[in-house]
Design a protein around this motif. Structure first.
Motif, mmCIF file in Angstrom:
data_model
loop_
_atom_site.group_PDB
_atom_site.id
_atom_site.type_symbol
_atom_site.label_atom_id
_atom_site.label_comp_id
_atom_site.label_asym_id
_atom_site.label_seq_id
_atom_site.Cartn_x
_atom_site.Cartn_y
_atom_site.Cartn_z
ATOM 1 N N TYR A 118 16.517 -10.669 -4.811
ATOM 2 C CA TYR A 118 16.019 -9.299 -4.896
ATOM 3 C C TYR A 118 15.222 -8.996 -3.629
ATOM 4 O O TYR A 118 14.615 -9.893 -3.034
ATOM 5 C CB TYR A 118 15.121 -9.112 -6.120
ATOM 6 N N PRO A 119 15.189 -7.720 -3.216
ATOM 7 C CA PRO A 119 14.430 -7.384 -2.008
ATOM 8 C C PRO A 119 12.936 -7.669 -2.184
ATOM 9 O O PRO A 119 12.398 -7.513 -3.277
ATOM 10 C CB PRO A 119 14.662 -5.881 -1.838
ATOM 11 N N ARG A 120 12.304 -8.067 -1.112
ATOM 12 C CA ARG A 120 10.858 -8.224 -1.072
ATOM 13 C C ARG A 120 10.416 -7.710 0.293
ATOM 14 O O ARG A 120 10.936 -8.128 1.311
ATOM 15 C CB ARG A 120 10.454 -9.676 -1.248
ATOM 16 N N LEU A 121 9.474 -6.792 0.287
ATOM 17 C CA LEU A 121 9.013 -6.185 1.526
ATOM 18 C C LEU A 121 7.539 -6.501 1.741
ATOM 19 O O LEU A 121 6.751 -6.500 0.794
ATOM 20 C CB LEU A 121 9.207 -4.670 1.487
ATOM 21 N N THR A 122 7.185 -6.756 2.986
ATOM 22 C CA THR A 122 5.799 -6.973 3.381
ATOM 23 C C THR A 122 5.511 -5.980 4.496
ATOM 24 O O THR A 122 6.212 -5.958 5.508
ATOM 25 C CB THR A 122 5.587 -8.415 3.880
ATOM 26 N N CYS A 123 4.482 -5.152 4.293
ATOM 27 C CA CYS A 123 4.270 -3.993 5.171
ATOM 28 C C CYS A 123 2.898 -3.986 5.831
ATOM 29 O O CYS A 123 1.908 -4.377 5.213
ATOM 30 C CB CYS A 123 4.389 -2.704 4.355
ATOM 31 N N LEU A 124 2.857 -3.508 7.075
ATOM 32 C CA LEU A 124 1.613 -3.127 7.743
ATOM 33 C C LEU A 124 1.486 -1.614 7.578
ATOM 34 O O LEU A 124 2.445 -0.876 7.798
ATOM 35 C CB LEU A 124 1.652 -3.479 9.225
ATOM 36 N N GLU A 153 0.702 -4.248 2.532
ATOM 37 C CA GLU A 153 1.284 -4.099 1.208
ATOM 38 C C GLU A 153 2.395 -5.119 1.038
ATOM 39 O O GLU A 153 3.102 -5.432 1.991
ATOM 40 C CB GLU A 153 1.918 -2.708 1.010
ATOM 41 N N ALA A 154 2.558 -5.596 -0.179
ATOM 42 C CA ALA A 154 3.708 -6.409 -0.553
ATOM 43 C C ALA A 154 4.393 -5.698 -1.709
ATOM 44 O O ALA A 154 3.731 -5.247 -2.647
ATOM 45 C CB ALA A 154 3.276 -7.807 -0.972
ATOM 46 N N TRP A 155 5.721 -5.540 -1.601
ATOM 47 C CA TRP A 155 6.519 -4.884 -2.633
ATOM 48 C C TRP A 155 7.343 -5.948 -3.343
ATOM 49 O O TRP A 155 8.136 -6.653 -2.712
ATOM 50 C CB TRP A 155 7.462 -3.859 -2.036
ATOM 51 N N PHE A 156 7.172 -6.051 -4.654
ATOM 52 C CA PHE A 156 7.882 -7.030 -5.471
ATOM 53 C C PHE A 156 8.852 -6.293 -6.392
ATOM 54 O O PHE A 156 8.424 -5.473 -7.212
ATOM 55 C CB PHE A 156 6.893 -7.850 -6.305
ATOM 56 N N TYR A 157 10.135 -6.582 -6.261
ATOM 57 C CA TYR A 157 11.178 -5.914 -7.037
ATOM 58 C C TYR A 157 10.953 -6.142 -8.531
ATOM 59 O O TYR A 157 10.684 -7.257 -8.966
ATOM 60 C CB TYR A 157 12.551 -6.450 -6.621
ATOM 61 N N PHE A 190 20.631 -1.710 -0.842
ATOM 62 C CA PHE A 190 19.995 -2.974 -1.202
ATOM 63 C C PHE A 190 18.574 -2.760 -1.711
ATOM 64 O O PHE A 190 18.072 -3.518 -2.533
ATOM 65 C CB PHE A 190 20.000 -3.905 0.015
ATOM 66 N N PHE A 191 17.899 -1.694 -1.271
ATOM 67 C CA PHE A 191 16.487 -1.470 -1.574
ATOM 68 C C PHE A 191 16.242 -0.585 -2.786
ATOM 69 O O PHE A 191 15.101 -0.426 -3.209
ATOM 70 C CB PHE A 191 15.786 -0.876 -0.351
ATOM 71 N N VAL A 192 17.289 0.005 -3.354
ATOM 72 C CA VAL A 192 17.127 0.920 -4.488
ATOM 73 C C VAL A 192 16.599 0.151 -5.700
ATOM 74 O O VAL A 192 17.071 -0.934 -6.021
ATOM 75 C CB VAL A 192 18.465 1.618 -4.820
ATOM 76 N N GLY A 193 15.593 0.718 -6.351
ATOM 77 C CA GLY A 193 15.018 0.116 -7.550
ATOM 78 C C GLY A 193 13.531 0.401 -7.635
ATOM 79 O O GLY A 193 12.987 1.221 -6.902
ATOM 80 N N SER A 194 12.875 -0.299 -8.547
ATOM 81 C CA SER A 194 11.435 -0.145 -8.754
ATOM 82 C C SER A 194 10.721 -1.413 -8.298
ATOM 83 O O SER A 194 11.238 -2.515 -8.460
ATOM 84 C CB SER A 194 11.138 0.101 -10.235
ATOM 85 N N TYR A 195 9.526 -1.223 -7.760
ATOM 86 C CA TYR A 195 8.741 -2.330 -7.217
ATOM 87 C C TYR A 195 7.298 -2.244 -7.709
ATOM 88 O O TYR A 195 6.763 -1.151 -7.902
ATOM 89 C CB TYR A 195 8.693 -2.263 -5.686
ATOM 90 N N ASP A 196 6.668 -3.406 -7.868
ATOM 91 C CA ASP A 196 5.223 -3.481 -8.015
ATOM 92 C C ASP A 196 4.650 -3.626 -6.617
ATOM 93 O O ASP A 196 5.218 -4.328 -5.770
ATOM 94 C CB ASP A 196 4.820 -4.708 -8.851
ATOM 95 N N ILE A 197 3.526 -2.962 -6.367
ATOM 96 C CA ILE A 197 2.863 -3.022 -5.059
ATOM 97 C C ILE A 197 1.494 -3.674 -5.220
ATOM 98 O O ILE A 197 0.758 -3.363 -6.151
ATOM 99 C CB ILE A 197 2.655 -1.611 -4.464
ATOM 100 N N VAL A 198 1.169 -4.551 -4.284
ATOM 101 C CA VAL A 198 -0.177 -5.091 -4.145
ATOM 102 C C VAL A 198 -0.563 -4.810 -2.701
ATOM 103 O O VAL A 198 0.192 -5.126 -1.785
ATOM 104 C CB VAL A 198 -0.214 -6.611 -4.423
ATOM 105 N N GLY A 199 -1.723 -4.182 -2.490
ATOM 106 C CA GLY A 199 -2.076 -3.815 -1.129
ATOM 107 C C GLY A 199 -3.563 -3.864 -0.841
ATOM 108 O O GLY A 199 -4.381 -4.021 -1.742
#
Length: 142
Positions: free
Chosen positions: A113-119, A133-137, A30-39
């Motif tokens: 699409y997956p969206r991840l929010t990270c510490l 960080e936030a990862w935007f597919y 489900f997570f395979v692909g490219s993401y833009d990161i804002v952190g």
């Protein structure tokens, strides 16, 4: 574009993992692909942007991160965290010569699409304030 059916299937995979902590590795797809990161860097450091390309490598995810023109490699796995055994992506990577680890909550955007929010914290060292960080597919062109 992932369909509602594929998102439903992914959610069923998450729900069907055993309570003993074994996570279904098929869910990694489900997570395979490219993401833009804002952190924002840990300890209230500067903000940054970049990209991460995610692929499957064995039983984990391979991360190729590019932040401020600097490329680094990392890995990520599915882990269960907290007493509620919430599934998160646990990532380990380097950035600006520093070893970091991140715990990312799993979500999806309105197009499924997956969206991840990270510490993000230093690996093995104390961090006064975690980074985020936030990862935007990045949707592939048609």
């Amino acid at each position: 574009m992932p369909s509602v059916v594929s998102l439903f299937a992914a959610l069923v995979l998450v729900a069907s993992s055993s309570s003993a902590g074994k996570v279904d590795e098929d869910f990694l797809g489900f997570f395979v692909g490219s993401y833009d990161i804002v952190g924002r860097q840990h300890d209230k450091g500067p903000t940054y942007t970049g990209t991460v390309d995610v692929s499957i490598e064995g039983s984990h995810l391979r991360l190729v991160r590019t932040i401020s023109g600097c490329r680094s490699l990392g890995t990520a796995t599915l882990e269960l965290q907290t007493a509620d055994k919430i599934k998160v992506i646990a990532a380990r990577f380097a950035q600006v010569g520093e070893k970091l680890e991140a715990w990312c909550s799993i979500g999806s955007d309105l197009d499924n699409y997956p969206r991840l929010t990270c510490l993000v914290e230093r690996q093995g060292k104390s961090t006064a304030a975690p980074g985020m960080e936030a990862w935007f597919y990045r949707v592939p062109p048609p």
